[in-house]
Enzyme design. Structure first.
Site, PDB file in Angstrom:
ATOM      1  N   GLU A 143     -27.800  -4.805 -29.758  1.00 18.38           N
ATOM      2  CA  GLU A 143     -27.980  -3.427 -30.199  1.00 18.38           C
ATOM      3  C   GLU A 143     -29.236  -3.414 -31.061  1.00 18.38           C
ATOM      4  OE1 GLU A 143     -24.684  -1.739 -32.350  1.00 18.38           O
ATOM      5  OE2 GLU A 143     -25.808   0.111 -32.721  1.00 18.38           O
TER       6      GLU A 143
ATOM      7  N   ARG B  75     -18.020 -17.026 -32.340  1.00 21.45           N
ATOM      8  CA  ARG B  75     -19.243 -16.663 -33.075  1.00 21.45           C
ATOM      9  C   ARG B  75     -19.765 -17.881 -33.804  1.00 21.45           C
ATOM     10  NH1 ARG B  75     -19.803 -11.064 -33.999  1.00 21.45           N
ATOM     11  NH2 ARG B  75     -21.471 -11.345 -35.488  1.00 21.45           N
TER      12      ARG B  75
ATOM     13  N   LYS C 198     -25.342  -8.006 -39.379  1.00 19.27           N
ATOM     14  CA  LYS C 198     -26.567  -7.205 -39.441  1.00 19.27           C
ATOM     15  C   LYS C 198     -26.484  -6.161 -40.543  1.00 19.27           C
ATOM     16  CE  LYS C 198     -26.929  -6.551 -34.897  1.00 19.27           C
ATOM     17  NZ  LYS C 198     -27.381  -6.006 -33.611  1.00 19.27           N
TER      18      LYS C 198
HETATM   19  P1  ATP Z   1     -23.218  -7.373 -36.033  1.00 19.76           P
HETATM   20  O1  ATP Z   1     -21.742  -7.251 -35.831  1.00 19.76           O
HETATM   21  O2  ATP Z   1     -23.639  -8.215 -37.169  1.00 19.76           O
HETATM   22  O3  ATP Z   1     -23.929  -6.047 -35.979  1.00 19.76           O
HETATM   23  P2  ATP Z   1     -23.362  -7.770 -33.263  1.00 19.76           P
HETATM   24  O4  ATP Z   1     -22.538  -8.825 -32.680  1.00 19.76           O
HETATM   25  O5  ATP Z   1     -22.796  -6.407 -33.166  1.00 19.76           O
HETATM   26  O6  ATP Z   1     -23.732  -8.169 -34.742  1.00 19.76           O
HETATM   27  P3  ATP Z   1     -25.216  -7.300 -31.184  1.00 19.76           P
HETATM   28  O7  ATP Z   1     -26.630  -6.882 -31.247  1.00 19.76           O
HETATM   29  O8  ATP Z   1     -24.238  -6.359 -30.600  1.00 19.76           O
HETATM   30  O9  ATP Z   1     -24.809  -7.720 -32.665  1.00 19.76           O
HETATM   31  O10 ATP Z   1     -25.094  -8.718 -30.484  1.00 19.76           O
HETATM   32  C1  ATP Z   1     -25.641  -9.022 -29.235  1.00 19.76           C
HETATM   33  C2  ATP Z   1     -24.912 -10.206 -28.672  1.00 19.76           C
HETATM   34  O11 ATP Z   1     -25.007 -11.325 -29.548  1.00 19.76           O
HETATM   35  C3  ATP Z   1     -23.436  -9.920 -28.469  1.00 19.76           C
HETATM   36  O12 ATP Z   1     -23.038 -10.398 -27.204  1.00 19.76           O
HETATM   37  C4  ATP Z   1     -22.770 -10.690 -29.565  1.00 19.76           C
HETATM   38  O13 ATP Z   1     -21.500 -11.098 -29.181  1.00 19.76           O
HETATM   39  C5  ATP Z   1     -23.725 -11.862 -29.794  1.00 19.76           C
HETATM   40  N1  ATP Z   1     -23.631 -12.364 -31.168  1.00 19.76           N
HETATM   41  C6  ATP Z   1     -23.810 -11.655 -32.300  1.00 19.76           C
HETATM   42  N2  ATP Z   1     -23.577 -12.421 -33.380  1.00 19.76           N
HETATM   43  C7  ATP Z   1     -23.254 -13.654 -32.922  1.00 19.76           C
HETATM   44  C8  ATP Z   1     -22.898 -14.899 -33.546  1.00 19.76           C
HETATM   45  N3  ATP Z   1     -22.830 -15.024 -34.885  1.00 19.76           N
HETATM   46  N4  ATP Z   1     -22.620 -15.958 -32.748  1.00 19.76           N
HETATM   47  C9  ATP Z   1     -22.697 -15.844 -31.411  1.00 19.76           C
HETATM   48  N5  ATP Z   1     -23.022 -14.710 -30.762  1.00 19.76           N
HETATM   49  C10 ATP Z   1     -23.296 -13.617 -31.502  1.00 19.76           C
HETATM   50 MG    MG Z   2     -22.464  -5.275 -31.492  1.00 18.49          MG
END
Ligand code: ATP
Ligand code: MG
Length: 563
Positions: free
Chosen positions: A38, A262, A272
């Site tokens: 995102e 994760r 984020k």
């Molecule tokens: P946040 O919850 O901090 O906003 P997010 O997971 O929503 O992070 P996205 O931009 O939606 O952020 O993530 C893109 C991809 O990266 C998704 O498939 C997510 O599952 C993966 N991802 C995000 N954080 C991690 C992590 N700490 N370890 C492994 N994969 C991750």
């Molecule tokens: Mg997300």
């Protein structure tokens, strides 16, 4: 193939894909994955794990990966993030087959919503957000049907079309899937598909005033791109039935969601929302402040994509969330830098050393290997003269036990140069040592004495007249606790910020060859640590970031002795 498998430990994601390839689960379709960020922040090292899995596994099976922006939330998304994400994926070493945006699918998603309404599987609800929450029930109590659940198809079509046309204010109506308000899975209790939001989108502008929810957009976007394996993190496990419900009820390409753990790292936050807060409240100097866990911060600090990929690979995948020690990441980075970094001499806390018997005004050049680990890196000429800088810490007027460095009467080696013996000091009015006087042994040129005399210490140095004065930024952990979210009630993760995470040295003395060093070029300042120039450097003022310190054996001895 065999050697490939020997190098990469197996994991359940690879096993699932291999089995699907063997059974031709997706027919003749190639393996297709996607990385779906995102664009509401910069990529962090947790994303690196997802990127390595999405791109790495597709690649192993001859498949392709799309970079897809999951841009369904106009209020938090920005072009700056879209640009940084692309740069960071490339920096990490990956390239996508297609660049996609969920927003490109808005017309298709809308058409599918109409289809679900016509099939009696979606309805417009007039309840407020609060009411919807109350009606949803809890983990132990079933939900209640909305009084608007049984609207006719005609009325739903009319209202939904008018929602899209902008007739209603934000929050007054939503479109919901008609599934089961008594489902044990809360995600299945008539989830919201669309909400009204009169907000400008970074790509579609004001074309839309209704926006799809993540759960309604994600699986269908996967399906549109013929994604075979949609890998995501464990928090989406409970959403998987809904992911399938939309795909099944629309009768579209059956993308398959698979969840993995994760990446969590000690002393590090990977949310984020919280990273944005650190930036907005100026606890750090931006998303790429080298103390941040973002990929752009790691790059600026001198970390390498190879080390990050190796680290992420070594953490493996699992079906439960855990935590990885930050020291492991640092270990992979030191290992990588030890091989590739050019050596250089730099004095961070300079103390002037005057060689009384060195010919006045003379300069000579000593030849130094650029990287003892890599003879191909060649040698360079470093200027030496009768006045040099050494580290303040490398001299003690009264040496403590086990202190082998310079002190009055003691002989040590100046690296690649000469043996010197200290004799006296000059102090300022406050009693601080400002100069050490010594003599050198001209026969020990190159760092060895012909009579076989041994010294216990070798020190780095920089010729005073030739030194490049530079700013050096020393970074430490951003948080003081292994779990930054461990704070007492009423507190916040900000309470765990390390007040000493950045130390700036404004007048370090560097060997002159470093004047032409470029950001990203790795150096090992001998005995001090790994460094790289910061992009803030100007032609007047060079700035170096410390990537990592070397392991400091002396600090351990001192600590043990309780000094
Ligand atoms: P946040 O919850 O901090 O906003 P997010 O997971 O929503 O992070 P996205 O931009 O939606 O952020 O993530 C893109 C991809 O990266 C998704 O498939 C997510 O599952 C993966 N991802 C995000 N954080 C991690 C992590 N700490 N370890 C492994 N994969 C991750
Ligand atoms: Mg997300």
């Amino acid at each position: 193939m065999e050697t490939q498998e020997a190098r990469t430990p197996s994991n359940f994601l690879r096993d699932i894909i291999a089995e699907d390839v063997r059974t031709k689960k997706f027919g003749d379709s190639q393996i297709q994955t996607r990385f779906p960020p995102e664009p509401n922040g910069y990529l962090h090292i947790g994303h690196a794990k997802a990127i390595c899995l999405d791109f790495g596994l597709a690649d192993e099976f001859g498949g392709k990966t799309n970079l897809r922006f999951d841009d369904t939330n106009p209020e938090k998304e920005e072009q700056e993030y879209v640009d940084s994400i692309q740069a960071d994926v490339r920096w990490l070493g990956f390239d996508w087959e297609r660049l996609c945006y969920a927003s490109d699918y808005f017309p298709q998603l809308y058409a599918w919503a109409i289809k679900l309404i016509e099939a009696g599987k979606a309805y417009v609800d007039d309840l407020t957000a609060d009411q919807i929450r109350q009606y949803r029930g809890t983990l132990t109590e079933p939900g209640k049907n909305s009084p608007f659940r049984d609207r006719s198809v005609e009325e739903n079509l009319d209202l939904f079309t008018r929602m899209k046309a902008g007739e209603f204010p934000d929050g007054t109506r939503v479109l919901r899937a008609k599934i089961d308000m008594a489902s044990p899975n809360l995600n299945m209790r008539d989830p919201v598909m669309y909400r009204i939001l009169h907000a400008s989108h970074h790509r579609t502008g004001d074309e839309w005033c209704i926006y799809p929810m993540y759960d309604y957009a994600h699986g269908q976007s996967d399906s549109i791109e013929n994604v075979t394996h949609s890998m995501c993190t464990l928090e989406f496990t409970d959403h998987q039935p809904l992911y399938r419900w939309f795909i099944d009820n629309l009768g579209i390409f059956p993308s398959q969601q698979i969840e993995f753990d994760r990446l969590n790292i000690t002393y590090t936050l990977l949310s984020k929302r919280k990273l944005l807060q650190l930036v907005q409240e100026h606890h750090v100097h931006g998303w790429d402040d080298p103390r941040m866990p973002t990929l752009s911060a790691f790059r600026r600090r001198g970390f390498t994509p190879e080390a990050i990929r190796n680290f992420v690979g070594a953490t493996g995948v699992s079906r439960t969330n855990g935590s990885t020690d930050i020291e492991m990441l640092e270990h992979f980075q030191r290992d990588d830098l030890n091989r590739r970094a050019s050596r250089a001499m730099a004095v961070l806390n300079p103390l002037k050393l005057v060689i009384d018997n060195y010919p006045a005004g003379q300069t000579e050049f000593v030849e130094v290997a650029n990287n003892p680990e890599d003879p191909a890196a060649g040698t360079r000429q470093v200027p030496f003269s009768g006045e040099i800088f050494i580290e303040e810490d490398d001299f003690r007027e009264v040496p403590p036990p086990k202190y082998y460095r310079l002190s009055p009467g003691k002989e040590v080696r100046l690296r690649n140069a000469y043996f010197i013996t200290a004799h006296s000091v000059v102090k300022d009015a406050a009693g601080n040592i400002v100069e050490v006087h010594c003599t050198y042994d001209p026969a020990s040129r190159g760092g060895n004495s012909p009579d076989g005399r041994k010294v216990k210490s070798t020190m780095h140095w920089v010729s005073a007249a030739h030194a490049l004065t530079a700013e050096v930024r020393l970074y430490d952990k951003l948080f003081t606790k292994p779990d930054p979210n461990d704070y007492p009630e009423g507190g916040s993760f900000l309470d765990n910020l390390n007040p000493n995470s950045l130390e700036v040295i404004s007048d370090a003395k560097l060997e002159p060859s470093l004047a032409t060093a470029q950001p990203g070029q790795p150096f090992q300042f001998e005995r001090v640590g790994y460094f790289t120039p910061d992009p803030d450097s100007t032609s007047e003022k060079k700035i170096f970031n410390r990537t990592l310190p070397l392991k400091d054996a002396w600090a351990k001895i001192e600590k043990k002795a309780g000094a």
